[in-house]
Design a protein around this motif. Sequence first.
Motif, PDB file in Angstrom:
ATOM      1  N   GLU A   3       6.394  46.147  45.456  1.00 49.37           N
ATOM      2  CA  GLU A   3       7.232  46.051  44.271  1.00 49.37           C
ATOM      3  C   GLU A   3       6.615  46.908  43.167  1.00 49.37           C
ATOM      4  OE1 GLU A   3       7.943  42.041  43.098  1.00 49.37           O
ATOM      5  OE2 GLU A   3       8.487  41.371  45.110  1.00 49.37           O
ATOM      6  N   TRP A  12      12.240  46.157  37.035  1.00 49.34           N
ATOM      7  CA  TRP A  12      11.314  45.814  38.115  1.00 49.34           C
ATOM      8  C   TRP A  12      12.040  45.935  39.446  1.00 49.34           C
ATOM      9  CZ3 TRP A  12       6.270  45.688  38.023  1.00 49.34           C
ATOM     10  CH2 TRP A  12       5.578  45.194  39.144  1.00 49.34           C
ATOM     11  N   VAL A  14      12.299  45.854  43.709  1.00 49.96           N
ATOM     12  CA  VAL A  14      11.858  45.185  44.934  1.00 49.96           C
ATOM     13  C   VAL A  14      12.440  45.962  46.117  1.00 49.96           C
ATOM     14  CG1 VAL A  14      11.893  43.042  46.274  1.00 49.96           C
ATOM     15  CG2 VAL A  14      11.867  42.959  43.761  1.00 49.96           C
ATOM     16  N   TRP A 134      16.289  49.920  46.755  1.00 50.00           N
ATOM     17  CA  TRP A 134      15.631  49.056  45.770  1.00 50.00           C
ATOM     18  C   TRP A 134      16.590  48.007  45.228  1.00 50.00           C
ATOM     19  CZ3 TRP A 134      10.536  49.556  45.510  1.00 50.00           C
ATOM     20  CH2 TRP A 134       9.949  50.800  45.796  1.00 50.00           C
ATOM     21  N   ASP A 137      14.870  43.121  40.331  1.00 52.19           N
ATOM     22  CA  ASP A 137      14.570  41.718  40.046  1.00 52.19           C
ATOM     23  C   ASP A 137      14.916  41.480  38.583  1.00 52.19           C
ATOM     24  OD1 ASP A 137      13.566  39.222  39.517  1.00 52.19           O
ATOM     25  OD2 ASP A 137      11.694  39.516  40.612  1.00 52.19           O
TER      26      ASP A 137
END
Length: 252
Positions: A3, A12, A14, A134, A137
Amino acid sequence: MPERQCQKTGLWLVPAPMIGHRVASDAYGPLDPPARAASPRSQWNRYDTVGSTVYVAETPLVAFLEMISAFALPLGASSSLHKDADALGLSLAEFLDAIAKDWKDQGFYGTGHLPPEWANKRSIYRLQVTGPGWWVDVEHPDSIAAIRNALGPILHAETGLDHLDTGILRGGSRDVTTRIASWVRASTLDDGSLPLGLRYGSKHGGGCSWAYWLRRRDDGFGDDRMVADMGNEITPSTKGYREAMGLLNLDA
């Protein structure tokens, strides 16, 4: 891949893949959500955007909790029909019995019950996204800060929002959450790719969920990268089903 924070957006990230579960109507299947267009945002789901969004839960339990929580009784109530029974001078049991007789042919069930037809018309599916990509988050502190910096003034002007935290992200204002989803969906990440969708915590606890945007279908390019199995019928022994019923104090 680990991450990381996107150096362009501040969100952000993940990495894919993802494996999860979804309860869906047999009539539509797991990959045929309603396409959103000009309908009021108040009628949309949490992270819908213009186009199509599939919601997937980390575990079967979370998938069932998300779907059947609306059948649960309000806190502190043994039945929301008490007021109607009192107005007629009947006990709750007498009131339910009278309604059940009148509605026998239509399958009436008292509040706090999950009609058996609900499970009979649905299946639970296992879904996955493979390959690179991706997820954002959306509840990570870096993502919240990025959203606040990019959308704060707009959210305040258009929705009256004066702060942003996980309480807002898990709250009931679709006017707020769908605007955030639309901004993330339109964002280009630092590697030139577009986000697959959002990862977020279930408001019922117990794990996370994903909102996956069916970009290829929306743009007329065919199948997306999310695939589903054939599904399994929902029975009392289905993993997560009976547990979810118990946690919500529901009778089937």
